[in-house]
Design an enzyme around this catalytic site. Structure first.
Site, PDB file in Angstrom:
ATOM      1  N   ASN A 199       6.248  28.978 -99.761  1.00 28.94           N
ATOM      2  CA  ASN A 199       6.063  30.408 -99.512  1.00 28.94           C
ATOM      3  C   ASN A 199       4.949  30.512 -98.466  1.00 28.94           C
ATOM      4  O   ASN A 199       3.770  30.409 -98.793  1.00 28.94           O
ATOM      5  CB  ASN A 199       5.672  31.092-100.830  1.00 28.94           C
ATOM      6  CG  ASN A 199       5.454  32.583-100.664  1.00 28.94           C
ATOM      7  OD1 ASN A 199       5.462  33.105 -99.554  1.00 28.94           O
ATOM      8  ND2 ASN A 199       5.245  33.262-101.769  1.00 28.94           N
ATOM      9  N   ARG A 213      10.816  30.786 -99.069  1.00 22.97           N
ATOM     10  CA  ARG A 213      10.870  32.232 -99.266  1.00 22.97           C
ATOM     11  C   ARG A 213      10.829  32.884 -97.888  1.00 22.97           C
ATOM     12  O   ARG A 213       9.920  32.615 -97.098  1.00 22.97           O
ATOM     13  CB  ARG A 213       9.669  32.697-100.084  1.00 22.97           C
ATOM     14  CG  ARG A 213       9.638  34.199-100.186  1.00 22.97           C
ATOM     15  CD  ARG A 213       8.362  34.688-100.811  1.00 22.97           C
ATOM     16  NE  ARG A 213       8.387  36.134-100.911  1.00 22.97           N
ATOM     17  CZ  ARG A 213       7.319  36.906-100.794  1.00 22.97           C
ATOM     18  NH1 ARG A 213       6.134  36.379-100.565  1.00 22.97           N
ATOM     19  NH2 ARG A 213       7.420  38.192-100.904  1.00 22.97           N
ATOM     20  N   HIS A 260      10.870  41.964-102.999  1.00 20.83           N
ATOM     21  CA  HIS A 260      10.731  41.364-104.339  1.00 20.83           C
ATOM     22  C   HIS A 260      12.106  41.064-104.947  1.00 20.83           C
ATOM     23  O   HIS A 260      12.228  40.948-106.176  1.00 20.83           O
ATOM     24  CB  HIS A 260      10.004  42.312-105.329  1.00 20.83           C
ATOM     25  CG  HIS A 260       8.552  42.527-105.066  1.00 20.83           C
ATOM     26  ND1 HIS A 260       7.952  43.739-105.302  1.00 20.83           N
ATOM     27  CD2 HIS A 260       7.584  41.714-104.613  1.00 20.83           C
ATOM     28  CE1 HIS A 260       6.658  43.663-105.002  1.00 20.83           C
ATOM     29  NE2 HIS A 260       6.423  42.434-104.575  1.00 20.83           N
ATOM     30  N   ARG A 277      -1.647  49.637-101.425  1.00 28.97           N
ATOM     31  CA  ARG A 277      -0.691  50.461-100.667  1.00 28.97           C
ATOM     32  C   ARG A 277      -0.462  51.799-101.368  1.00 28.97           C
ATOM     33  O   ARG A 277      -0.399  51.851-102.600  1.00 28.97           O
ATOM     34  CB  ARG A 277       0.657  49.759-100.531  1.00 28.97           C
ATOM     35  CG  ARG A 277       0.618  48.469 -99.751  1.00 28.97           C
ATOM     36  CD  ARG A 277       2.035  47.958 -99.512  1.00 28.97           C
ATOM     37  NE  ARG A 277       2.022  46.603 -99.031  1.00 28.97           N
ATOM     38  CZ  ARG A 277       2.566  45.563 -99.670  1.00 28.97           C
ATOM     39  NH1 ARG A 277       3.185  45.735-100.818  1.00 28.97           N
ATOM     40  NH2 ARG A 277       2.499  44.361 -99.154  1.00 28.97           N
ATOM     41  N   ASP A 308      -7.739  45.806-108.700  1.00 21.63           N
ATOM     42  CA  ASP A 308      -7.341  44.980-109.837  1.00 21.63           C
ATOM     43  C   ASP A 308      -7.257  45.841-111.100  1.00 21.63           C
ATOM     44  O   ASP A 308      -8.230  46.489-111.483  1.00 21.63           O
ATOM     45  CB  ASP A 308      -8.363  43.850-110.024  1.00 21.63           C
ATOM     46  CG  ASP A 308      -7.857  42.793-110.976  1.00 21.63           C
ATOM     47  OD1 ASP A 308      -7.337  43.149-112.056  1.00 21.63           O
ATOM     48  OD2 ASP A 308      -7.971  41.598-110.649  1.00 21.63           O
ATOM     49  N   MET A 309      -6.090  45.821-111.724  1.00 18.77           N
ATOM     50  CA  MET A 309      -5.873  46.675-112.901  1.00 18.77           C
ATOM     51  C   MET A 309      -6.839  46.335-114.036  1.00 18.77           C
ATOM     52  O   MET A 309      -7.223  47.215-114.812  1.00 18.77           O
ATOM     53  CB  MET A 309      -4.416  46.548-113.355  1.00 18.77           C
ATOM     54  CG  MET A 309      -4.007  47.498-114.440  1.00 18.77           C
ATOM     55  SD  MET A 309      -4.350  49.250-114.107  1.00 18.77           S
ATOM     56  CE  MET A 309      -2.961  49.708-113.087  1.00 18.77           C
ATOM     57  N   GLY A 336       2.052  40.432-112.553  1.00 20.14           N
ATOM     58  CA  GLY A 336       0.687  40.404-113.116  1.00 20.14           C
ATOM     59  C   GLY A 336       0.335  41.584-113.998  1.00 20.14           C
ATOM     60  O   GLY A 336      -0.107  41.409-115.140  1.00 20.14           O
ATOM     61  N   GLU A 371       3.191  42.112-116.931  1.00 19.67           N
ATOM     62  CA  GLU A 371       3.199  41.110-117.992  1.00 19.67           C
ATOM     63  C   GLU A 371       1.946  41.163-118.859  1.00 19.67           C
ATOM     64  O   GLU A 371       1.964  40.730-120.007  1.00 19.67           O
ATOM     65  CB  GLU A 371       3.319  39.701-117.377  1.00 19.67           C
ATOM     66  CG  GLU A 371       4.674  39.449-116.755  1.00 19.67           C
ATOM     67  CD  GLU A 371       4.705  38.204-115.882  1.00 19.67           C
ATOM     68  OE1 GLU A 371       3.955  37.251-116.154  1.00 19.67           O
ATOM     69  OE2 GLU A 371       5.483  38.190-114.912  1.00 19.67           O
ATOM     70  N   GLU A 376       9.462  33.517-109.450  1.00 19.80           N
ATOM     71  CA  GLU A 376      10.149  33.509-108.158  1.00 19.80           C
ATOM     72  C   GLU A 376      10.375  32.103-107.631  1.00 19.80           C
ATOM     73  O   GLU A 376      11.395  31.817-107.020  1.00 19.80           O
ATOM     74  CB  GLU A 376       9.341  34.350-107.156  1.00 19.80           C
ATOM     75  CG  GLU A 376       9.455  35.839-107.456  1.00 19.80           C
ATOM     76  CD  GLU A 376       8.311  36.668-106.908  1.00 19.80           C
ATOM     77  OE1 GLU A 376       7.198  36.565-107.453  1.00 19.80           O
ATOM     78  OE2 GLU A 376       8.531  37.417-105.947  1.00 19.80           O
TER      79      GLU A 376
HETATM   80  P1  ADP Z   1       1.004  39.309-106.462  1.00 21.20           P
HETATM   81  O1  ADP Z   1       1.668  40.586-106.088  1.00 21.20           O
HETATM   82  O2  ADP Z   1      -0.199  38.997-105.648  1.00 21.20           O
HETATM   83  O3  ADP Z   1       1.944  38.142-106.689  1.00 21.20           O
HETATM   84  P2  ADP Z   1       0.592  39.213-109.346  1.00 21.20           P
HETATM   85  O4  ADP Z   1       1.970  39.455-109.823  1.00 21.20           O
HETATM   86  O5  ADP Z   1      -0.010  37.884-109.582  1.00 21.20           O
HETATM   87  O6  ADP Z   1       0.385  39.661-107.851  1.00 21.20           O
HETATM   88  O7  ADP Z   1      -0.343  40.331-110.005  1.00 21.20           O
HETATM   89  C1  ADP Z   1      -1.695  40.399-109.676  1.00 21.20           C
HETATM   90  C2  ADP Z   1      -2.302  41.587-110.368  1.00 21.20           C
HETATM   91  O8  ADP Z   1      -2.064  41.514-111.775  1.00 21.20           O
HETATM   92  C3  ADP Z   1      -3.827  41.633-110.253  1.00 21.20           C
HETATM   93  O9  ADP Z   1      -4.211  42.310-109.106  1.00 21.20           O
HETATM   94  C4  ADP Z   1      -4.214  42.382-111.497  1.00 21.20           C
HETATM   95  O10 ADP Z   1      -4.329  43.757-111.164  1.00 21.20           O
HETATM   96  C5  ADP Z   1      -3.066  42.238-112.441  1.00 21.20           C
HETATM   97  N1  ADP Z   1      -3.435  41.543-113.686  1.00 21.20           N
HETATM   98  C6  ADP Z   1      -3.493  40.220-113.910  1.00 21.20           C
HETATM   99  N2  ADP Z   1      -3.894  39.997-115.188  1.00 21.20           N
HETATM  100  C7  ADP Z   1      -4.084  41.203-115.765  1.00 21.20           C
HETATM  101  C8  ADP Z   1      -4.501  41.657-117.057  1.00 21.20           C
HETATM  102  N3  ADP Z   1      -4.809  40.793-118.041  1.00 21.20           N
HETATM  103  N4  ADP Z   1      -4.583  42.973-117.277  1.00 21.20           N
HETATM  104  C9  ADP Z   1      -4.286  43.862-116.301  1.00 21.20           C
HETATM  105  N5  ADP Z   1      -3.893  43.502-115.073  1.00 21.20           N
HETATM  106  C10 ADP Z   1      -3.788  42.197-114.795  1.00 21.20           C
END
Ligand code: ADP
Length: 444
Positions: free
Chosen positions: A42, A131, A220, A281, A322-323, A370, A373, A424
């Site tokens: 990737n 990818r 995606h 975004r 970041d969530m 992220g 899940e 992926e």
């Molecule tokens: P990418 O789009 O970069 O592949 P991911 O699918 O890995 O991203 O998701 C990354 C995001 O997941 C992080 O920015 C974060 O906001 C979120 N994240 C990861 N772990 C947690 C968690 N335990 N609780 C809430 N949000 C999470």
């Protein structure tokens, strides 16, 4: 050399060359004898992520990342995963210092793999799967790469200016390292090419749109394909029997409506900017905001591009993308974090409602990536109040942390709400291997 941690019987060895039909009239011939490994690449503008998988049991042999390519502080992190006790990632190795370009990055990756006895010169390597973000309308399935395919990926650069050039650089470099090996492009857009014309069209002048290839492509797709199929598996049904809303919530985020295994709508459009609120975004916005920013605020097109792609979404609303951080601040009573969370959830709800209408009958709403899940609060909040649509979450089930696909709705719910971890790399490896190892038809 042999992979030691995997059984050797699952894939029958075949000594005859196999001819595989690919896109159009082209075909590729490969010797499938014991070549069961696939390297997945990737390639981003300044990074390369990779995984080496053994397709006899889909096990990971190694994984890693090269980042900040071209800068003084490049970094390669390599994790061998093929032999216990390193199977837990304990044998991780790191290199720092300038890695000049993608060619140097891939050579460094090849060296690390060779140190583990997994070199790219191994006869066990069946193919490299790349990818590729934008496949336009032409690439509807994974495709063996040749000069013509590379030229078409190049022609799509105007609609994917950040991604396709980086993907091409990765392809060219990998081809120069192993010119004899089949290389396969797996496109982020492919799964969405089944969208009906009325979902893919923007309501703008048709000639202008066609002249500039302006339409909704969606992204995606590899994740939406994998997760919707896994959801059918979770429900004990064939993908053709189920209608699913997939919510891929990572840093980038997109929703899709999948009817009987085929995508019928998705939230990203010409570019990944459209749709849900994301880490950085904006997602959906009145296009007139752009004219306003130019005419009234005096911003340049590049500045507006940067604003909407890099400084908007969660980060624009709250300062954090970041969530986890947003949730921490919400718990502390931070108003801006709460606003960001609420805007994020409101948009998600609108898409769940819209795609319920698009599908007519919904069997499952599934969260992945992220945020999807891991963030139980996001899952709970985005279906709260949607009982009329048959949606509900069981608090106990939703709180369980697990890497496995799981149902989080109560048994009584009309629609299943589920969490299905995306993969992926595995999807790319499987599609690549299927294409080069036999002539099965792929459900891309
Ligand atoms: P990418 O789009 O970069 O592949 P991911 O699918 O890995 O991203 O998701 C990354 C995001 O997941 C992080 O920015 C974060 O906001 C979120 N994240 C990861 N772990 C947690 C968690 N335990 N609780 C809430 N949000 C999470």
């Amino acid at each position: 050399m042999r992979a030691t941690a995997v059984p050797t019987t699952a894939v029958p060895a075949t000594a005859v060359p196999t001819t595989v039909p690919t896109e159009g009239a082209r075909s590729v011939t490969t010797h499938a004898t014991r070549a069961t490994r696939v390297l997945v690449l990737n390639s981003g503008s300044s990074s390369v992520k990779y995984q080496l998988l053994d397709m006899r049991d889909s096990s990971r042999l190694a994984a890693g990342l090269v980042e900040r390519i071209g800068e003084e502080n490049s970094r390669l992190v390599h994790t061998p995963l093929h032999t216990p006790p390193a199977g837990d990632g304990a044998g991780k190795r790191e290199r720092t210092g300038r890695i000049a370009d993608h060619a140097a990055a891939l050579e460094a990756v090849a060296e690390e793999l060779a140190r583990d006895g997994l070199g790219l010169d191994s006869p066990e390597l069946a193919a490299i799967g790349h990818r590729v973000v934008h496949g336009g309308l032409r690439f509807t399935v994974p495709t063996v790469i040749d000069e013509d395919v590379m030229a078409e990926i190049e022609r799509l650069v105007p609609v994917a200016p950040l991604h396709n050039p980086a993907n091409l650089t990765g392809i060219r470099t990998a081809r120069s390292l192993r010119p004899d090996l089949p290389q396969v492009a797996v496109f982020d857009t492919a799964f969405h090419t089944t969208m009906p014309e009325y979902a893919a069209r923007y309501a703008i002048d048709v000639e202008t749109a066609d002249a500039h290839r302006i339409r909704r492509y969606g992204f995606h797709g590899t994740s939406h394909a994998y997760v919707s199929r896994k959801t059918a598996e979770l429900l004990g049904k064939d993908p053709s029997e189920v209608n699913v809303i997939v919510l891929h919530l990572g840093n980038g985020a997109s929703a899709s409506a999948v009817a009987g295994g085929r995508c019928v709508d998705t939230s990203m459009g010409l570019t990944p900017l459209e749709g849900l609120v994301m880490g950085t975004r904006s997602g959906d916005i009145d296009p007139a905001v752009i004219f306003h920013l130019k005419r009234v605020a005096g911003m340049s097109v590049d500045e507006i591009d940067e604003l909407l792609n890099k400084k908007s979404g969660l980060v624009g609303l709250s300062g954090d993308n970041d969530m986890r951080e947003i949730r921490r601040r919400v718990e502390e009573g931070d108003e801006r974090a709460k606003l960001a969370f609420d805007v994020y959830i409101h948009r998600l709800k609108k898409y769940i409602g819209a795609y319920s209408a698009v599908l007519g009958r919904v069997d499952a709403v599934v969260f992945t990536a992220g945020v999807g899940e891991n963030a139980a609060e996001v899952r709970e909040a985005s279906v709260a109040g949607l009982e009329q649509l048959g949606l509900a979450v069981d608090a106990g089930r939703n709180a369980v942390r697990s890497g496995e696909p799981r149902i989080i709705s109560p048994d009584s719910a009309r629609v299943v709400v589920a969490v299905v971890p995306t993969d992926e790399e595995l999807e790319i490896a499987q599609q690549t291997f299927a294409l080069v190892s036999d002539n099965r038809t792929l459900d891309a």
